[in-house]
Design an enzyme around this catalytic site. Structure first.
Site, short mmCIF file in Angstrom:
data_model
loop_
_atom_site.label_atom_id
_atom_site.label_comp_id
_atom_site.label_asym_id
_atom_site.label_seq_id
_atom_site.Cartn_x
_atom_site.Cartn_y
_atom_site.Cartn_z
CG LEU A 219 5.39 51.45 123.95
CD1 LEU A 219 6.57 50.35 124.26
CD2 LEU A 219 5.97 52.81 124.14
N GLY A 220 2.19 50.42 121.08
CA GLY A 220 1.71 49.99 119.72
C GLY A 220 0.58 48.83 120.11
N GLY B 163 -1.33 45.41 117.90
CA GLY B 163 -1.13 44.38 116.64
C GLY B 163 -2.21 43.31 116.93
N GLY B 164 -2.07 42.15 115.72
CA GLY B 164 -2.94 41.22 115.91
C GLY B 164 -2.53 40.26 117.12
N GLY C 2 -1.63 41.23 120.25
CA GLY C 2 -1.86 42.05 121.46
C GLY C 2 -1.45 43.43 121.38
CB VAL D 162 3.69 46.83 122.75
CG1 VAL D 162 5.14 47.00 123.36
CG2 VAL D 162 3.70 45.64 121.94
CE LYS E 83 5.11 39.99 121.93
NZ LYS E 83 5.75 39.42 120.43
CG ASP F 9 6.38 37.01 111.01
OD1 ASP F 9 5.96 37.27 109.98
OD2 ASP F 9 5.59 37.31 112.15
#
Length: 669
Positions: free
Chosen positions: A345-346, A348-349, A351, A353, A367, A460
């Site tokens: 799905l995606g 990022g920094g 990890g 998903v 995730k 965040d």
């Protein structure tokens, strides 16, 4: 050393684990034990063949062959015979037309039809061809091979076996809409062709036989030698024989593997043991001469202690939560529910998903965290934070995985992903939807700050951490930086800054602005709302490096200029946009005490625009010498270039914090 190495139990090797696991019984639905090459359920893939995966979730195992599902009725490991039935015909002789597919197998598969397999033709939507029945006295013609479908009583179906097809008088003239070729047991079809026709459904349920070929000869040799058949994990599809000491290409007897007899095996063991023992002693001696042995020992003990503390943190958390603790998954569980991490799905920094599905069909997002440093406190902090929540605007945690250095979180799946993908492209959302997202996010933050037994400060808040479900209902996610504190605790003790540039409150990285508290989330939320209105785009990419974009908003509001935002086409939408902008400006006040709590933010968003006043201009603006509107910006609401230095008690120019706050919000997350 040689004697010790020779007498060490060979079962202590790493391959012994695979031998032990493949020696167990693995039930699958109604079959008590599934043999090689089949695997699925709790049976690992390395104990079977990759192409023989069974789905064990139903009342009977299911196997997929050439993209078609088949119900497994029985498995005979001695004759390598698999009895299956087409899933769409199970207890149903009249599936929908969309499910009608001829069963065809070719040399590309691992299966071939058993000798006792016959072909049964089924025709549907049949009617008597009256144009060919001119000489008949009526339409009540007897059709011996006829069967009815519950779905459509006006028509009927007919079946044709090989014997019926050769006897034309048993097949009357009929017109049918569709037909399909089904494989069945040859013995069962004989009842249909006899004088007393049997039941078509029973024949279909009897299934048909398949003979498989998947390293059959090698597996027999492996089993005779006391080994367990499996697949080489480094070379999927290649056969391997797991034995009590190690794995072999064919069997546990070295002679069959081409290495010689027992004498050679003993010589190899003695030779390698002596050589390995000598090298080990030499290395230990060198290490002890270069560095005290106690140092090596202490490092080993420290590593064991860290792992023990790591596991103790997890156990303490689960004990503290009791029955409310989220489900703990193993990494093997995650591998299954994500279909071997197939649907990404995606990234990022933190990890990657992946999309997954639980046994009950519920969709989840898994995730996999790439950061595994420390003793897991940050990870347990995120699990503990979100497991304490239950709110429509906070993402639901379905479970977690903490297995050695593998850590993962299992969230409820959000169909529309994160908010950022709608803010930074042309296919954005309507202002009405963005407004509802802003209100929902504010309610979620109010819940975290005041609705939980333990106050949670997120630290965040940004578009990447606002997830949207199928109805675009916002869900606050990613609690990796969150802090838990008592409800009456106002100031949070914290070492260092945390958050994303452009959304961090000034007091988080410079304590001279005030104490860190839940008002830090209010600042981040204000920057988020201003980002959602699209006002930052109006400043232009070239100017954002020179001007703090909220200053541009103040200049427009002071001179009552039209903001002309993208997507604002009516008076009502303009009022909504101005309301969101005013709320955002109130939230980004430099002094945390001047920012409204999230409960008040919700009231402001849902209230009337007329009661909202323009808030004071924050002091952290770019120098007054720059005037983006061609006006004298020194006539702003307040002077903006000085801040109180708490250590000296006087006004000092602000340098580094100003530069930090002029960073535009990060789009990469």
């Amino acid at each position: 050393m040689t004697i010790i190495l020779i007498h060490i139990p060979t079962s202590s090797g790493a391959n012994n684990e695979q031998y032990t696991n493949c020696s167990r019984w693995y039930p699958c639905a109604n079959i008590l034990d599934i043999p090689y090459p089949f695997w699925g359920g709790d049976k690992p893939e390395y104990c079977g063949h990759p192409s023989f995966l069974l789905n064990c979730t139903g009342d009977a195992p299911q196997i997929t062959i050439k993209s078609r599902p088949y119900r497994v009725l029985s498995i005979d490991n001695t004759t390598f015979n698999l009895n299956v039935a087409q899933e769409e015909f199970w207890n149903n002789n009249c599936p929908s037309i969309l499910e009608l597919h001829n069963v065809t197998l070719d040399a590309t598969t691992y299966f071939e039809y058993a000798p006792n397999t016959a072909v049964l033709m089924l025709y549907y939507d049949c009617q008597v061809n009256t144009t060919l029945q001119i000489n008949t006295t009526g339409l009540n013609i007897t059709i011996p091979n006829r069967f009815n479908c519950v779905q459509n009583q006006s028509t009927f179906g007919i079946y044709v076996t090989a014997s019926l097809a050769s006897n034309s008088q048993n097949t009357p003239n009929v017109i049918c809409g569709s037909g399909v070729e089904v494989r069945v047991d040859k013995t069962a079809t004989e009842a249909l062709a006899g004088t007393a026709p049997g039941n078509v459904t029973q024949v279909l349920n009897s299934g048909f036989g398949l003979v498989w070929e998947a390293n059959n000869t090698n597996c027999q040799s492996c089993a005779r030698s006391g080994g367990r058949c499996g697949t080489n994990s480094t070379n999927p599809g290649s056969f391997v024989c797991y034995c009590s000491d190690q794995s072999y290409p064919v069997s546990c007897n070295l002679t069959t593997s081409g290495f010689g007899g027992t004498d050679l095996k003993l010589k190899l063991v003695i030779g390698f043991s002596a050589g390995g023992g000598g090298i080990t002693i030499l290395l230990i001696t060198i290490c002890c001469l270069r560095r005290p042995c106690t140092s090596i020992f202490n490092k080993g003990m420290a590593l064991r202690k860290n792992k023990r503390v790591d596991e103790q943190n997890v156990e303490a958390f689960l004990k503290d939560c009791g029955s409310l603790a989220p489900k703990r998954y193993t990494y093997s569980d995650l591998h299954k529910l994500t279909s071997s991490f197939k649907d990404k799905l995606g990234q990022g920094g933190y990890g990657d998903v992946y999309k997954g599905k639980l046994s009950d069909g519920h969709l989840v997002a898994v995730k996999i965290l790439s950061e595994t440093k420390g003793n897991g406190e940050d990870f347990i902090n995120e699990v503990a934070s979100i497991s304490r929540t239950s709110h429509v605007n906070v993402v639901a945690l379905m479970g977690f995985c903490h297995e050695s250095n593998r850590r993962a979180l299992v969230y409820d799946f959000m169909a529309n992903g994160s908010l950022d993908k709608f803010l930074y492209n042309e296919c954005g959302l309507e202002l009405r939807t963005l407004y509802q997202i802003a209100v929902g996010t504010a309610r979620g933050l109010e819940y975290l700050h005041r609705g939980c037994n333990t106050k949670i400060v997120h630290f965040d808040i940004k578009p990447q951490n606002i997830l949207l479900d199928e109805d675009f209902c916002p869900k606050i996610s990613d609690f990796g930086l969150a802090k838990l504190c008592q409800r009456k605790q106002s100031i949070i003790s914290m070492m260092g800054a945390r958050g994303t540039a452009g959304y961090i409150a000034p007091e988080v990285f410079c304590r001279a602005f005030g104490g860190v508290s839940h008002k830090s989330d209010v600042y981040s939320y204000g920057m988020l709302v201003l980002e959602m209105t699209g006002v930052r785009e109006k400043v232009g990419v070239a100017k954002t490096s020179e001007i703090y974009f909220p200053e541009w908003i103040y200049d427009h509001l002071e001179h009552d200029r039209d903001l002309t935002l993208r997507g604002v086409n009516s008076t009502e939408e303009e009022e909504t946009a101005r309301k969101m902008i005013l709320v955002g400006l109130w939230c980004i006040q430099t002094n945390p005490l001047d920012r409204p709590p999230m409960g008040r933010v919700v009231d402001m968003l849902e209230g009337s625009l007329q009661v909202l006043q323009i808030p004071p201009k924050p002091i952290l603006f770019s120098p007054a010498s720059h005037d983006p509107l061609g006006q004298d910006s020194s006539k702003s609401l307040s002077s903006s270039n000085n801040v109180l230095d708490m250590s000296k008690g006087s006004l000092q120019p602000l340098q580094f914090p100003l530069k930090a706050l002029q960073l535009s919000p990060s789009r990469s997350g």
